[in-house]
Design a protein around this motif. Sequence first.
Motif, PDB file in Angstrom:
ATOM      1  N   VAL A  25     -19.698  27.930 -22.655  1.00 24.04           N
ATOM      2  CA  VAL A  25     -18.638  28.076 -23.659  1.00 24.04           C
ATOM      3  C   VAL A  25     -18.948  27.208 -24.877  1.00 24.04           C
ATOM      4  CG1 VAL A  25     -16.184  27.738 -24.110  1.00 24.04           C
ATOM      5  CG2 VAL A  25     -16.925  28.693 -21.912  1.00 24.04           C
ATOM      6  N   ARG A  26     -19.416  26.006 -24.619  1.00 20.17           N
ATOM      7  CA  ARG A  26     -19.773  25.120 -25.746  1.00 20.17           C
ATOM      8  C   ARG A  26     -20.905  25.714 -26.580  1.00 20.17           C
ATOM      9  NH1 ARG A  26     -17.200  20.121 -24.821  1.00 20.17           N
ATOM     10  NH2 ARG A  26     -16.629  19.914 -22.633  1.00 20.17           N
TER      11      ARG A  26
ATOM     12  N   GLU B 162     -11.756  28.672 -27.711  1.00 17.10           N
ATOM     13  CA  GLU B 162     -12.319  28.495 -26.363  1.00 17.10           C
ATOM     14  C   GLU B 162     -11.734  29.555 -25.430  1.00 17.10           C
ATOM     15  OE1 GLU B 162     -11.711  24.661 -24.403  1.00 17.10           O
ATOM     16  OE2 GLU B 162     -12.049  25.635 -22.478  1.00 17.10           O
TER      17      GLU B 162
ATOM     18  N   TYR C 250     -19.460  27.185 -16.295  1.00 15.98           N
ATOM     19  CA  TYR C 250     -19.176  27.783 -17.620  1.00 15.98           C
ATOM     20  C   TYR C 250     -19.029  26.775 -18.766  1.00 15.98           C
ATOM     21  CZ  TYR C 250     -18.037  31.780 -14.627  1.00 15.98           C
ATOM     22  OH  TYR C 250     -18.070  32.763 -13.676  1.00 15.98           O
ATOM     23  N   ASP C 251     -18.849  25.509 -18.467  1.00 10.86           N
ATOM     24  CA  ASP C 251     -18.573  24.504 -19.507  1.00 10.86           C
ATOM     25  C   ASP C 251     -19.599  24.572 -20.637  1.00 10.86           C
ATOM     26  OD1 ASP C 251     -18.988  21.807 -20.765  1.00 10.86           O
ATOM     27  OD2 ASP C 251     -17.243  21.272 -19.565  1.00 10.86           O
TER      28      ASP C 251
ATOM     29  N   GLU D 165      -8.624  37.038 -14.351  1.00 10.75           N
ATOM     30  CA  GLU D 165      -9.256  38.278 -14.809  1.00 10.75           C
ATOM     31  C   GLU D 165     -10.035  38.867 -13.645  1.00 10.75           C
ATOM     32  OE1 GLU D 165      -9.876  40.440 -17.085  1.00 10.75           O
ATOM     33  OE2 GLU D 165      -9.005  39.736 -18.949  1.00 10.75           O
TER      34      GLU D 165
ATOM     35  N   ARG E  85     -13.680  32.427 -23.265  1.00 14.95           N
ATOM     36  CA  ARG E  85     -13.575  32.495 -21.801  1.00 14.95           C
ATOM     37  C   ARG E  85     -13.097  33.870 -21.338  1.00 14.95           C
ATOM     38  NH1 ARG E  85     -14.246  27.871 -18.979  1.00 14.95           N
ATOM     39  NH2 ARG E  85     -14.350  25.937 -20.175  1.00 14.95           N
ATOM     40  N   TYR E  86     -12.124  34.435 -22.011  1.00 15.25           N
ATOM     41  CA  TYR E  86     -11.642  35.752 -21.584  1.00 15.25           C
ATOM     42  C   TYR E  86     -12.651  36.859 -21.896  1.00 15.25           C
ATOM     43  CZ  TYR E  86      -7.188  34.376 -19.632  1.00 15.25           C
ATOM     44  OH  TYR E  86      -6.230  33.854 -18.806  1.00 15.25           O
ATOM     45  N   TRP E  87     -13.312  36.737 -23.027  1.00 12.55           N
ATOM     46  CA  TRP E  87     -14.317  37.746 -23.357  1.00 12.55           C
ATOM     47  C   TRP E  87     -15.421  37.754 -22.309  1.00 12.55           C
ATOM     48  CZ3 TRP E  87     -14.620  41.501 -27.105  1.00 12.55           C
ATOM     49  CH2 TRP E  87     -15.856  42.145 -27.256  1.00 12.55           C
ATOM     50  N   LEU E  88     -15.798  36.565 -21.841  1.00 13.85           N
ATOM     51  CA  LEU E  88     -16.900  36.437 -20.881  1.00 13.85           C
ATOM     52  C   LEU E  88     -16.433  36.459 -19.428  1.00 13.85           C
ATOM     53  CD1 LEU E  88     -19.125  33.693 -22.585  1.00 13.85           C
ATOM     54  CD2 LEU E  88     -19.479  36.170 -22.581  1.00 13.85           C
TER      55      LEU E  88
ATOM     56  N   LEU F 206     -11.332  28.570 -15.479  1.00  9.53           N
ATOM     57  CA  LEU F 206     -11.672  27.148 -15.437  1.00  9.53           C
ATOM     58  C   LEU F 206     -11.453  26.485 -16.789  1.00  9.53           C
ATOM     59  CD1 LEU F 206     -15.038  27.356 -13.456  1.00  9.53           C
ATOM     60  CD2 LEU F 206     -12.775  26.780 -12.572  1.00  9.53           C
ATOM     61  N   PRO F 207     -11.143  25.195 -16.765  1.00 15.72           N
ATOM     62  CA  PRO F 207     -11.140  24.427 -18.005  1.00 15.72           C
ATOM     63  C   PRO F 207     -12.539  23.844 -18.224  1.00 15.72           C
ATOM     64  CG  PRO F 207     -10.390  23.030 -16.219  1.00 15.72           C
ATOM     65  CD  PRO F 207     -10.761  24.375 -15.602  1.00 15.72           C
ATOM     66  N   MET F 208     -12.737  23.116 -19.297  1.00 15.92           N
ATOM     67  CA  MET F 208     -13.957  22.321 -19.418  1.00 15.92           C
ATOM     68  C   MET F 208     -13.971  21.346 -18.237  1.00 15.92           C
ATOM     69  SD  MET F 208     -15.699  23.340 -21.955  1.00 15.92           S
ATOM     70  CE  MET F 208     -15.638  24.129 -23.579  1.00 15.92           C
ATOM     71  N   ILE F 209     -15.132  21.052 -17.739  1.00 17.49           N
ATOM     72  CA  ILE F 209     -15.231  20.147 -16.588  1.00 17.49           C
ATOM     73  C   ILE F 209     -15.857  18.844 -17.082  1.00 17.49           C
ATOM     74  CG2 ILE F 209     -16.243  19.811 -14.304  1.00 17.49           C
ATOM     75  CD1 ILE F 209     -16.054  22.916 -14.017  1.00 17.49           C
TER      76      ILE F 209
ATOM     77  N   THR G  46     -14.521  42.963 -20.300  1.00 15.40           N
ATOM     78  CA  THR G  46     -14.837  43.475 -21.625  1.00 15.40           C
ATOM     79  C   THR G  46     -15.825  44.630 -21.517  1.00 15.40           C
ATOM     80  OG1 THR G  46     -14.758  41.142 -22.266  1.00 15.40           O
ATOM     81  CG2 THR G  46     -15.464  42.725 -23.937  1.00 15.40           C
TER      82      THR G  46
ATOM     83  N   ALA H  77     -14.959  32.787 -16.039  1.00 12.78           N
ATOM     84  CA  ALA H  77     -14.903  31.811 -17.133  1.00 12.78           C
ATOM     85  C   ALA H  77     -13.473  31.435 -17.499  1.00 12.78           C
ATOM     86  CB  ALA H  77     -15.645  32.354 -18.353  1.00 12.78           C
ATOM     87  N   SER H  78     -12.578  32.421 -17.452  1.00 12.82           N
ATOM     88  CA  SER H  78     -11.204  32.142 -17.880  1.00 12.82           C
ATOM     89  C   SER H  78     -10.389  31.427 -16.803  1.00 12.82           C
ATOM     90  CB  SER H  78     -10.522  33.460 -18.278  1.00 12.82           C
ATOM     91  OG  SER H  78     -10.709  34.445 -17.286  1.00 12.82           O
TER      92      SER H  78
ATOM     93  N   GLN I 183     -20.878  19.951 -12.763  1.00 19.61           N
ATOM     94  CA  GLN I 183     -19.928  21.009 -13.158  1.00 19.61           C
ATOM     95  C   GLN I 183     -20.039  22.218 -12.240  1.00 19.61           C
ATOM     96  OE1 GLN I 183     -21.428  21.130 -17.172  1.00 19.61           O
ATOM     97  NE2 GLN I 183     -19.776  19.844 -17.971  1.00 19.61           N
TER      98      GLN I 183
END
Lengths: 750, 160, 288, 80
Positions: B146-147, B125, B142-143, C187, B129-132, A684-687, C100, A681-682, A645
């Motif tokens: 986030v999980r 989700e 990040y996967d 962002e 992602r936007y908060w972080l 990317l999707p889950m990988i 944030t 983080a925003s 990932q």
Amino acid sequence: MAKDEIKTPFKLVGTRVPRPDGLDKVTGRARYGADFSAPGMLFGAVVRSPHAHARIRKIDASKALALAGVKAVVTRADFPTGLEGEKWNLQDNAMAGDVAFYDGHAVAAVAATSALLAKDAAKLIEVDYEILPHVTDVDEAMKPDAPVIRAGAADYSVPEGMPPNVVRYLDFGHGDLEAGFAAADLVRERTYKTEATHQGYIEPHACVGQLGADGKGEMWVTTQGQWYVRWMCAAVLGLDAAQLRVTPSEIGGGFGGKTTVFMEPLSLALSRKAGGKPVKIVMDRSEVLRATGPTASASMDVKLGMTKDGTITAARAEFRMQGGAYTGLSPVGEALQCAFAPYKLPAVSHIGYEVLANRPKAAAYRAPGSPMGAFAAESLIDEMCRELGLDPIEVRLKNAVTEGDKSSYGPTFKSIGLKEVLAATQAHPNYAVPLGPNQGRGVATGFWFNYNGDTSVSMAIAEDGTAQVAVGTPDIGGSRASLGLMVAETLGIPYEHVRVNVVETGALGVNEPSHGSRATFASGKAAVLATQEAIGEMCRRAAAEWGIDPEAVEWVDGAAQPSGPNAGKFPPMPIAEIAGNMSATGGPICGHWQGLPEGVGASFGTHVVDVEVDPETGKTTVLRYLVVQDAGRAIHPSYVEGQYQGGAAQGIGWALNEEYVYGTDGRLQNPIFLDYRIPVASDLPMIDTVIVEVPNPGHPFGVRGVGETGIAPPLPAIANAIAAATGARLRHLPMTPPKVLAAIRAGADG
Amino acid sequence: MSKIHVSATVNGDPVEFLADPRETLLDCLRDHLDLTGSKEGCGTGDCGACSVLLDGRLVCSCLVLGVEAEGKRVETIEGMAEPGGELHPLQRKFIEHAALQCGFCTPGILVASKALLARNPDPTEEEVRYWLAGNLCRCTGYDKIVRAVMDAAADLRGAA
Amino acid sequence: MRYHCAKSFSEAAEIAAGAPGITRFLAGGTDVLVQLRSGLVTPDDLIDLKQIPGVHDISRTPEGGWRIGVAVSGAELGEHAGVKADWPGVVEGMGLVGSTQVQGRATLAGNLCNGSPAADSVPGLVAAEARVTVIGPNGAREVPVEEIPTGPGKTSLGPGELIAAITLPARGAAGGDAYQRFIPRTEMDIAVVGCAVNLTLTGETIAAARVALGAVAPTVILVPEAAAAIVGTALDDAALEALAAAARAAASPISDKRGTAEFRTHVAGVLARRVAQAAYARAKGDTK
Amino acid sequence: MVEVNLWSGLRRFTGDLAAVTVEAGTTGEMLDALVAAFPGLGPAIAAGVSVAVDGEIVNGRHIPITRGAEIYLLQRLKGG
């Protein structure tokens, strides 16, 4: 070790245990490079050239030295002269001599009693520059009339008559190229460019160095390789290596960029000049981006021949790469070797040029060279598949190498898992998800050799039958967990009974860094072999106790037990009992292994990405991402997935947004994270990941090494997906919205 | 340049330190209070490794002057686990999900995630992602982060 | 650097007026600290405004608008239901400033005084016809927000002058505003182009409009031609195209590391269309 | 005797031979024998080469080479 000797049923290997350093790292206790302090410590700051290329006429530090609390200033005059080759490269890059070769090049350093004071003092050091003409772009640097960066830097490989900044020339291949292209139904030739990118580890370089007048020194430093820091600092400063003790801190990411030195020798030089007081230097982010080692930028021509059924008949690549103002760091050779590695090629030719430019000295970055090569080769394969109406995975399967095939770079492949990877990719549900308007799917494959390197590991049995392991490869992404699993599995004891320690240079023989995807392979293999030595000793102790031949003792489930004719004669003697008696039975029980672990296994991966492109702005959104890669064996699957990932995310950044932007003045324009745009983080999707396991017969558990391959496929995969979504083919990274929009508006084929 | 005396509360404890007015809160936490869990990754508010709560509000401590902490409440990664050592569910889930590789961004991400879950116990989700988005991680993609955050949120909701 | 913690605006103005060297005011500090850390600007005097009574307040004006204190952070603004309901475009513009974490500190006034043509909160303020209260050695004055920035990094504020508050007018009936920006990531970027539209409707027809563009000129600009293109229309395709054309015509951007002039000009048109549609939907009562 | 496959760029030092046969029991002996036979290869080998023995890139001069082994010289590889 033959293939059938690889163990298969495991109790621990393959489980997702908590990493041993996890608690320290979630509580803020773990100590990274900048977290170390020593009594009496001074703080260092570095003065850097604001010019891309300039002669240093004079350095006047008198005003800085007049400040109360300023203890030492060093310039190149404080370093030994007469170094050659890579030693000179390291020294000159750490501290410029007569000429500053790039924006950010260190020209002086100062130590003072506080970090703020050191910064103030650095501003008072006056440097008189004579600005010289500069060049930063690789194609510009290749021109015959380009500013000459270092006359006479070319090595033996460069034939007469090449442009002055070409310092290395490569030429390799096999087969009859003309016949190959003649046999093709479709021949295409394209040019590709990639920009320099930075490893982007979040932890800046930091160290505390201490060096006395007696030549004895200490260093605490964030690094991928403490012995590399040792030999490099010793070389740059003319010290005896064994007199310098280097302790690695926890490391906040490296990705190849922390396999060399930058300001580390400066801290030692300052310390020596300040009477041996320890000196801490912590880079800020702009120093990291301006003055540490990004990867090369590349300009690449690729020509391929393909038949109507998708068989590749011939391939030619000519790559030009700049790796900064110093020789040897442009990964042009690796890029060429990796570009066509996935394919059986009857005829192939590779030509490479390493070029100097007024940029920082390139450092390794995750599978050095492979991403650039993959971008060029895999983009063209995709383009030709589309032109011929062929499925990109079918074409790759048709041409894929397997064990016994001759590689594009020469040698014959041993056991590899490319076909298994492609088959798993084809079968994955992501490959069948229907796409909407402005969406496209891209596929690409990547390769990395993997590597072994100098390795020295010691282990010892503690008094209670638990085990300690000393390794020399810093833990960047969970290697303590994988090493602990392998040792516990081998000993037959609980994972929690093993402690893996990353140790300082005084504690082991020379180890190469955690690079080349080698930590789990090489330190892992060495740890298992060291453990087997300790097991042998424990079997001997048991045999002596029982009065039988040591050969008649075997090790099963954490205990010595009699075997063969003696089987069942004595109850198993568990490790705790042997350990508890060790003092009475012959003393400490240890195991050690040193050497170059043979049996490296190469790793292939294939990625599938779905993107959506805004046709009005050219902005690309990654909707779905799949990584399929051969791990050989996943010792700790979570950290294998993490490598997949992370590699994908870095490749996505490289493909879409990351680049070194130089102004016409040769200065880096984006030396902060605001403008050096790594994925957030925003973005990317889950990988999604699939771990394919084609065990490597060269490792006791089948490990290949998984860290690097994953960064290569994203570059072409995303270009291929954008082409599928828009009809526009991007051949120059990064594929920023302005470039994508321009390509869309220019027509189907930009 | 004279230093300024600052009194504040850090992780519930009263603290005092002398700050040069140019020093950031991050510098003061790390260099004067030996709280090195907060990290400096950029110094420009772009990476989030120095995230702390200031009077309950998530901020980058590299964008706050140390002298501004006068009379304020600061919470850092060192105060996240229970005083007796019991980990916050986020900390547990980060280990369980292998949501850290090098671990350098981890303190900032944990502090930021805690602030998120305090105001939104059931984030999507996308919200996570936007908060972080201001917490850069270069290792994981990040996967798993986030999980882990979403799993910790579920855990906290279950426990509540 | 001397640090001052002012207890009133007049004290702040007095310190500033008497300071011989470089002076900076500290509201959120997200620009000042970055400049300080990088060595770009090291003020001789730094005047903290956060302890002045009222600077954290958001209050109703007698006219039905909102007065926003100088130290109100983006996060506080975003949590204020009243302002959000009236001026969602202003709030979303401010909400796009940084992460944030940055939202916990950054302020409208700071974003304005930083003088960046790409400041995300400014187009929304300009479109909303916001005014700022400037306090200086000679007392207070009210200034339209678009008159504050005069060029990249420059403002019209004189020595010793500072902003005390920002006032948004009353929303009125059938009005809506919106702000969007274009960035390469999702962002954390500086706007390549930003656009705010504020409009009011009579029935389906746009009765009045203000369109502001960011990052396409040395300052945020108000584009009356763009507003004229949609006033009197129900935002049909022809009006949208005329709006986009007017936005493109008004753009005179530079090419830099964040985008080319050609790209910025094109995207100004794209955003103007998209933002006008969003504002129009809000004016018609669509929430969000 | 082992056959050593050279990269194309080295052929100008070997009279255009793409493969050279030398007597060697280890990688080190092989490299020394190459330089003895073709002194022009000296700088290339001194600059550092990677050697692949039977498909595996090996490090060091101590690696045994058996008769009939597949040997390739590669331009030096760096780790990542």
